[in-house]
Design a protein around this motif. Structure first.
Motif, mmCIF file in Angstrom:
data_model
loop_
_atom_site.group_PDB
_atom_site.id
_atom_site.type_symbol
_atom_site.label_atom_id
_atom_site.label_comp_id
_atom_site.label_asym_id
_atom_site.label_seq_id
_atom_site.Cartn_x
_atom_site.Cartn_y
_atom_site.Cartn_z
ATOM 1 N N TYR A 154 0.807 -1.221 0.000
ATOM 2 C CA TYR A 154 0.000 0.000 0.000
ATOM 3 C C TYR A 154 0.842 1.274 0.000
ATOM 4 O O TYR A 154 0.755 2.082 -0.917
ATOM 5 C CB TYR A 154 -0.948 0.021 1.210
ATOM 6 N N ILE A 155 1.613 1.452 1.034
ATOM 7 C CA ILE A 155 2.280 2.732 1.259
ATOM 8 C C ILE A 155 3.235 3.109 0.123
ATOM 9 O O ILE A 155 3.214 4.239 -0.363
ATOM 10 C CB ILE A 155 3.017 2.731 2.611
ATOM 11 N N LYS A 156 4.075 2.200 -0.287
ATOM 12 C CA LYS A 156 5.110 2.506 -1.280
ATOM 13 C C LYS A 156 4.507 3.131 -2.535
ATOM 14 O O LYS A 156 4.915 4.225 -2.945
ATOM 15 C CB LYS A 156 5.915 1.256 -1.630
ATOM 16 N N ASN A 157 3.555 2.472 -3.150
ATOM 17 C CA ASN A 157 2.971 2.989 -4.397
ATOM 18 C C ASN A 157 2.201 4.279 -4.186
ATOM 19 O O ASN A 157 2.291 5.209 -4.993
ATOM 20 C CB ASN A 157 2.072 1.939 -5.047
ATOM 21 N N ILE A 158 1.431 4.355 -3.114
ATOM 22 C CA ILE A 158 0.633 5.559 -2.858
ATOM 23 C C ILE A 158 1.531 6.772 -2.653
ATOM 24 O O ILE A 158 1.310 7.835 -3.234
ATOM 25 C CB ILE A 158 -0.297 5.349 -1.641
ATOM 26 N N VAL A 159 2.566 6.618 -1.827
ATOM 27 C CA VAL A 159 3.453 7.745 -1.535
ATOM 28 C C VAL A 159 4.289 8.111 -2.764
ATOM 29 O O VAL A 159 4.462 9.299 -3.070
ATOM 30 C CB VAL A 159 4.340 7.456 -0.305
ATOM 31 N N GLU A 160 4.790 7.123 -3.478
ATOM 32 C CA GLU A 160 5.567 7.434 -4.689
ATOM 33 C C GLU A 160 4.705 8.155 -5.724
ATOM 34 O O GLU A 160 5.149 9.124 -6.336
ATOM 35 C CB GLU A 160 6.182 6.165 -5.280
ATOM 36 N N ASP A 161 3.484 7.681 -5.923
ATOM 37 C CA ASP A 161 2.584 8.370 -6.868
ATOM 38 C C ASP A 161 2.357 9.812 -6.438
ATOM 39 O O ASP A 161 2.381 10.730 -7.265
ATOM 40 C CB ASP A 161 1.243 7.647 -6.968
ATOM 41 N N TYR A 162 2.142 10.034 -5.160
ATOM 42 C CA TYR A 162 1.901 11.376 -4.629
ATOM 43 C C TYR A 162 3.131 12.269 -4.827
ATOM 44 O O TYR A 162 3.014 13.403 -5.283
ATOM 45 C CB TYR A 162 1.540 11.281 -3.146
ATOM 46 N N LEU A 163 4.305 11.744 -4.507
ATOM 47 C CA LEU A 163 5.522 12.543 -4.621
ATOM 48 C C LEU A 163 5.888 12.855 -6.068
ATOM 49 O O LEU A 163 6.526 13.871 -6.344
ATOM 50 C CB LEU A 163 6.700 11.815 -3.960
ATOM 51 N N ASN A 164 5.491 11.990 -6.975
ATOM 52 C CA ASN A 164 5.895 12.138 -8.371
ATOM 53 C C ASN A 164 4.824 12.712 -9.287
ATOM 54 O O ASN A 164 5.039 12.818 -10.488
ATOM 55 C CB ASN A 164 6.376 10.768 -8.921
ATOM 56 N N GLU A 165 3.659 13.050 -8.724
ATOM 57 C CA GLU A 165 2.629 13.602 -9.607
ATOM 58 C C GLU A 165 2.991 15.031 -10.011
ATOM 59 O O GLU A 165 3.637 15.760 -9.274
ATOM 60 C CB GLU A 165 1.234 13.536 -8.979
#
Length: 166
Positions: A154-165
């Motif tokens: 959960y966390i890895k993909n959600i946070v990476e998507d947020y940081l890279n949007e």
């Protein structure tokens, strides 16, 4: 098995990547400070989990059958009535995960970019004959026997998507 995890990010050529650094102890006599200094020297920085990310993580975990045990709010500017309402909404989510929308709507005002209104979330899920738990703190610390699973699923993909949007 490490007791704690700390979310760290590194800005690489293709954007941010998020990692989980594991620790046995976070106390003053632990190796936490030394390990964190080494990670910082290697280019990592800490991840702060804002309220938007907290709710996004909860929403995804609820979809997969996790139970939201609690949301902790430690902001001194938040009145007791608001805390009671959040607790009541969490109880409603325990009965029916679809009630998450009510919590999300109620907290819409607290989801401005970067808001750290939610200090900690606690979730659990049944695996075989036992329950696994995970606590996520706004400072990026993870605790519980499901921390690595929650990070990777959960966390890895959600946070990476947020940081890279954007």
């Amino acid at each position: 098995m490490a007791e704690y995890g700390k979310l760290l990010k590194m800005n690489e050529i293709n954007g941010f990547t998020v990692s989980l650094c594991l620790f046995d102890d976070l106390g003053r006599t632990s190796s936490y400070s030394h390990i964190m200094q080494e990670n910082y020297k290697s280019g990592y920085t800490q991840v702060i989990i804002n309220s938007y990310l907290m709710l996004k993580i909860v929403e995804d975990m609820l979809r997969d059958g996790w139970t939201l045990l609690s949301i902790f709010i430690d902001d001194p500017s938040v009145d007791e009535e608001t805390k009671k309402e959040v607790n009541s909404l969490v109880e409603g989510i325990k009965k029916n995960p679809l009630n998450f929308n009510k919590l999300s709507e109620y907290l819409e005002w607290a989801l401005e970019d970067g808001s750290i209104f939610i200090d900690k979330i606690m979730l659990a899920s049944k695996f075989k004959n036992s329950y696994k738990t995970c606590e996520l703190y706004s400072n990026g610390v993870l605790f519980g026997d499901a921390k690595q699973l929650v990070f990777s699923d959960y966390i890895k993909n959600i946070v990476e998507d947020y940081l890279n949007e954007g």
